[in-house]
Design an enzyme around this catalytic site. Structure first.
Site, PDB file in Angstrom:
ATOM      1  N   GLN A 273     -12.136  95.360  21.473  1.00 42.80           N
ATOM      2  CA  GLN A 273     -10.986  95.555  20.596  1.00 42.80           C
ATOM      3  C   GLN A 273      -9.741  95.949  21.383  1.00 42.80           C
ATOM      4  OE1 GLN A 273     -11.760  98.236  17.369  1.00 42.80           O
ATOM      5  NE2 GLN A 273     -13.739  97.316  16.881  1.00 42.80           N
ATOM      6  N   CYS A 274      -9.899  96.735  22.440  1.00 40.87           N
ATOM      7  CA  CYS A 274      -8.760  97.193  23.235  1.00 40.87           C
ATOM      8  C   CYS A 274      -8.438  96.172  24.327  1.00 40.87           C
ATOM      9  CB  CYS A 274      -9.065  98.550  23.877  1.00 40.87           C
ATOM     10  SG  CYS A 274      -9.373  99.862  22.688  1.00 40.87           S
TER      11      CYS A 274
END
Length: 698
Positions: free
Chosen positions: A566-567
């Site tokens: 996600q990051c």
């Protein structure tokens, strides 16, 4: 030799009065026009004969000194001068002051010999200004000189100076004022540096120097002349009289024995005009024959200590700090134009309005580089808050910004830019960008919020020139890509992997009024002229966007992803590199005469002549940090692109938010069906089935 029994005439020298505006204008001229040119420049000053008692004899230079056509302040006399501005302090120190003085004095002497000084008396009052401007420290070194020719012997006073009201009656003084004013009006000026003057009990007459033969016809012993005198000392005339007496001795010493001099001083106090403090005296003209050689000259001004030397003024402390910062920011940029890139058009860069979508690691680095290029208008859009992991990678934030849940990134970034440089117009908008695959139809409230966000984004893109896509997710770039393509805005996109990045400019669509068969300027270049690559000579309007290489529509890329997925996890130096390249790509595009329509440079063009003063103008820059390598691929616009294809733009322009809401609330199949990607997938699968059938037959 002069008569030893007579007192000798002495003169009050000029004091240079250089206004702050003069130094500011010199700074601008040095940066933008003179650059490395040390050739002499014409400048203009003025002096005034109406100063109050106690003030020195001043020759003033203001911001208008460089405009030779600028009008002189009312009731002031102009003085023409020459500026010698050096490039280094060493050149300033070693300049041949004696030679400069001799050259200027010789010009005055030639004007006297030729009679030009009678036609134009301003030629008698010239000045020199030798300068060096340290534009980093705002220290200005200068040495002022007002050349005065020296007579072979001192000038004896026959009658010493007395005030005008001791020599003339009030009626004569009033007649003198009227006669002088009438002569000025006839000449279209408000002050005359020199004039001829004669008077008796009933009349006062004045005339121009060039009429001296007729004006003094019949006089054989004495003439009277008037000098516009900036000095207010009761016993001494000002500096302008010196060269005039050389003129008088050269032209009239054989005809007249003496000259009566009126040092005309004209001031207004409490609304009343007063010339009675003018002084009048008589001098004996030297009886001698001048050689053709220029007489010795003096005139270099003494410094504050009373010695022969230059002066220095330090303006760093008294200038407006914001103006000082603005000038300093532009300094390095303008130095590029001096020698390295003379054709660089800085105005195109400084005046561009940039919209940064994303105020994270890429956004912060892009903003700092934009400021380095002097861009004054930067707007941030982001919906995130500053977290504790951000400040070490995002240089516009610090630890205090993380406290209390964190400040909104967009607002904090804009605030920090203004602290770094108050001259920047920075704004921040804390807002979300609706995305494909992220439904907004949960309620009327969410639907209306999405509508407002879209309208806000459309307005922002409409009000800016260059749009930077610097977000974390792929799908967040879709909406601004569509809007910018529709509005024909230049888009610069930057995206990061772990050790790879892509920086690209989106293809700039043709103006809407152009037909499909119309040609942009780039298309006039023959393909064979610029290379043999398959993708050589692709004009800007045929280039692809970020989504043109995709065969699937963008969707929710964060669903069912682990934290590391996600990051944005990338090598720390990657964002700095990509952010800098994104800005440099924008600048190169702006420097190209065709802007966003410029033909794309590829890796094959690296050995060819660059199209701009800054080098290549690529479509994409793809970097591989593990190999420390970059490539410059070029790709065509895809007719089935989910963002910039004609079908998508047509639907957006016709239906607006209604169309966008369908994209947000539907799965990726909606865009794929619209653009023909679904049909393409089906045809591809069918072709694979036929290939398998053929293999089985074999």
């Amino acid at each position: 030799m002069g008569d030893p029994g007579l007192a000798k005439l002495q003169f009050a020298p000029f004091n240079s009065a250089l206004d702050v505006g003069f130094w500011h204008e010199l700074t601008q001229k040095k940066l933008n026009e003179y650059r490395l040119d040390e050739a002499p420049k014409d400048i203009k000053g003025y002096y005034y004969n109406g100063d109050s008692a106690g003030l020195p004899t001043r020759l003033t230079l203001e911001f208008s000194a460089f405009d030779m056509s600028a009008s002189t302040p009312a009731h002031c006399c102009p003085a023409m001068g020459t500026l010698h501005n050096t490039n280094t302090l060493e050149a300033f120190k070693t300049a041949d002051k004696k030679l400069l003085l001799e050259q200027s004095a010789n010009e005055i002497w030639e004007a006297i010999k030729s009679g030009a000084a009678l036609e134009n008396p301003m030629l008698l009052n010239k000045f020199l200004l030798l300068t060096f401007a340290d534009l980093k420290k705002y220290h200005f070194y200068y040495w002022f000189c007002c050349p005065a020719l020296c007579l072979p012997e001192s000038i004896p006073l026959i009658r010493g100076p007395v005030s005008l009201d001791q020599r003339l009656s009030p009626k004569q003084i009033q007649a003198l004022e009227h006669a002088y004013d009438d002569l000025c009006r006839a000449e279209g000026v408000t002050a005359l540096p020199y004039f001829l003057f004669k008077y008796d009990d009933d009349t006062v007459l004045v005339s121009l120097l060039k009429h001296y033969s007729d004006f003094f016809q019949g006089q054989r012993t004495k003439i009277t002349v008037g000098v516009y005198d900036p000095c207010n000392l009761a016993q001494y005339p000002g500096w302008p009289l010196r060269n005039f007496l050389v003129l008088a001795a050269h032209r009239w010493s054989g005809s007249f024995q003496s000259v009566e001099v009126l040092c005309f001083r004209d001031r207004t106090m409490q609304g009343a005009r007063d010339v009675t403090h003018s002084i009048i005296f008589e001098v004996k003209l030297p009886e001698m024959a001048f050689s053709p050689d220029c007489p010795k000259a003096v005139g270099w001004e003494k410094n504050q200590k009373g010695g022969m030397g230059p002066r220095m003024v330090n303006l760093s402390g008294c200038m407006d700090p914001k103006r000082l910062a603005e000038s300093s920011v532009d300094l390095n940029l303008k130095l590029m134009c001096w020698r390295l890139v003379p054709t660089l058009d800085l105005d195109k860069v400084v005046s561009v309005k940039c919209l940064l979508l994303g105020a994270g690691t890429l956004g912060c680095n892009v903003a700092r580089t934009l400021m380095g290029w002097g861009v004054r208008h930067v707007t941030f859009v982001d919906n995130a808050k500053i977290s504790y992991s951000n400040p070490v990678r995002q240089p516009l934030y610090e630890f205090e910004d993380c406290l209390g849940g964190g400040k909104p990134k967009a607002l904090a970034a804009a605030e920090r830019l203004q602290k770094i440089f108050p001259g920047v117009n920075a704004r921040g908008f804390n807002m979300s960008i609706p995305m494909p695959g992220h439904p907004v139809n949960f309620s009327d409230v969410t639907m209306e919020q999405a509508r407002r966000d879209v309208e806000q984004l459309e307005q922002l893109i409409d009000n800016h020139d260059v749009i930077f896509l610097l977000m974390d997710t792929r799908e967040s770039r879709w909406l601004p890509t569509v809007i910018a393509a529709s509005k024909r805005k230049l888009v610069i996109n930057a995206a990061l992997g772990f050790d790879t990045f892509v920086v690209m400019r989106h293809g700039l669509k043709k103006p809407k009024q152009q037909g499909a068969g119309d040609l942009c300027p780039s298309h006039l270049v023959a393909p064979a002229d610029l290379g043999s690559s398959l993708f050589a000579n692709i004009p800007g309007y045929k280039l692809g966007c970020y989504f043109c290489n995709d065969v699937v529509a963008p969707g929710d890329s964060t669903r069912d992803r682990t934290l590391d997925q996600q990051c944005t996890v990338s090598r720390p130096g990657l964002a700095v590199i990509a952010g800098a390249l994104a800005v440099e790509l924008m600048v190169s595009v702006l420097q190209h005469p065709e802007g966003g329509y410029a033909i794309a440079s590829s890796s094959d063009d690296r050995m060819n002549e660059p199209p701009t003063s800054l080098g290549l103008v690529p479509h994409q820059i793809r970097g591989f940090l593990s190999r420390f390598d970059n490539v410059l691929p070029v790709s065509l616009a895809f007719d089935k692109c989910t963002a910039c294809s004609p079908k998508v733009l047509d639907q957006y322009e016709r239906e607006g938010f209604t169309f966008l809401a369908k994209v947000f609330n539907s799965s990726h199949s909606f865009l794929e069906d619209l653009t023909g990607l679904t049909l393409l997938h089906q045809e591809t699968q069918a072709a694979e089935i036929w290939d398998m059938s053929d293999e089985e037959t074999v």
